[in-house]
Design an enzyme around this catalytic site. Sequence first.
Site, mmCIF file in Angstrom:
data_model
loop_
_atom_site.group_PDB
_atom_site.id
_atom_site.type_symbol
_atom_site.label_atom_id
_atom_site.label_comp_id
_atom_site.label_asym_id
_atom_site.label_seq_id
_atom_site.Cartn_x
_atom_site.Cartn_y
_atom_site.Cartn_z
ATOM 1 N N TYR A 68 38.264 16.824 41.071
ATOM 2 C CA TYR A 68 39.343 17.752 41.421
ATOM 3 C C TYR A 68 40.631 16.956 41.603
ATOM 4 O O TYR A 68 40.881 16.365 42.647
ATOM 5 C CB TYR A 68 39.021 18.529 42.695
ATOM 6 C CG TYR A 68 37.850 19.485 42.555
ATOM 7 C CD1 TYR A 68 37.286 19.792 41.329
ATOM 8 C CD2 TYR A 68 37.290 20.078 43.689
ATOM 9 C CE1 TYR A 68 36.219 20.663 41.217
ATOM 10 C CE2 TYR A 68 36.220 20.958 43.584
ATOM 11 C CZ TYR A 68 35.686 21.240 42.347
ATOM 12 O OH TYR A 68 34.626 22.100 42.258
ATOM 13 N N PHE A 213 33.454 30.550 41.651
ATOM 14 C CA PHE A 213 34.203 31.700 41.133
ATOM 15 C C PHE A 213 33.669 32.989 41.765
ATOM 16 O O PHE A 213 33.331 33.952 41.067
ATOM 17 C CB PHE A 213 34.086 31.747 39.604
ATOM 18 C CG PHE A 213 35.214 32.479 38.923
ATOM 19 C CD1 PHE A 213 36.478 32.519 39.476
ATOM 20 C CD2 PHE A 213 35.007 33.117 37.713
ATOM 21 C CE1 PHE A 213 37.514 33.181 38.853
ATOM 22 C CE2 PHE A 213 36.044 33.797 37.067
ATOM 23 C CZ PHE A 213 37.293 33.813 37.640
ATOM 24 N N PRO A 214 33.585 33.030 43.104
ATOM 25 C CA PRO A 214 32.944 34.167 43.769
ATOM 26 C C PRO A 214 33.770 35.443 43.796
ATOM 27 O O PRO A 214 33.237 36.510 44.083
ATOM 28 C CB PRO A 214 32.724 33.655 45.191
ATOM 29 C CG PRO A 214 33.845 32.686 45.408
ATOM 30 C CD PRO A 214 34.050 32.011 44.073
ATOM 31 N N GLY A 218 37.399 41.783 38.244
ATOM 32 C CA GLY A 218 37.778 42.356 36.958
ATOM 33 C C GLY A 218 37.776 43.869 36.907
ATOM 34 O O GLY A 218 38.414 44.549 37.714
#
Length: 289
Positions: A68, A213-214, A218
């Site tokens: 990261y 990516f909880p 969408g």
Amino acid sequence: MTTLAKPAKASGEFSIGGKLPVTRLGYGTMRLTGPGVWGEPKDPGEALRVLRRAVELGVNFLDTADSYGPAVAEPLIKKALHPYPADLVIATKAGFTRQGPNLWVPVGRPEYLRQQAELSLRLLGLEQLPLLQLHRIDPKVPLADQVGELKKLQDEGKVGLIGLSEVTVEQLRAAQAVAPIASVQNLYNLANRSAEELLDYSAANSIAFIPWFPLATGELAKPGSPLASLAQRHGVSASQLALAWLLHRSPVMLPIPGTSSVAHLEDNVAAASIALSEQEYADLEAAVR
């Protein structure tokens, strides 16, 4: 301290590997870096405030990685929080190399994994990494060699527990033949349930499941959708409801929503106090399926 003062505590507790008790709603540090997970944060001061505020809110599980930045998120954690609170668990990862913004290539050679573990120890200011996760399996290196090197580091006392990221049940079982596996970290959210089999296996074996990516909702969050309607009924955001759904889904679930904003962090942590009824959970489940 009450859950009112530390609202994240309302999410409950899980003991990773039976050794590391953590508040289930954690924090992921990927978004603290620059665009494409590359370089320094746009607002370094806010990045430090986010980390400190997370701990103030009761978060004691931080997920990070050597890649990261690279080598940006780990030093930020040390600058913000060292000397660390006694109950803080920092999980880091090794095995992904960076060639630029949004570029990622797995490298699982044992000597590389060892190098990165040693660097993480130094950058985080730790004598032992509480949880070191293989960030990706390198298809060019035998899995037994990759996990075996993490096991050597564990035997040397440099690593507490071992985890994996983006794996199948078959790969997890193969890794378990080499070393005890305390956690898995896969893409999983209300809209993407592709890791369902892995989650069920993890729950059956008391392995922590860390969904990355909880907050992807969408189409499910569009006006009039079951998610949007239920969020409105609760007076919360769709994102908060998505986190509440994850926490309800399994007791081994440890969501780590990331953000570079204190305001967004506080909004995410508020999800810990949302209690879904079985009917509400079933309605969301039906909408997803």
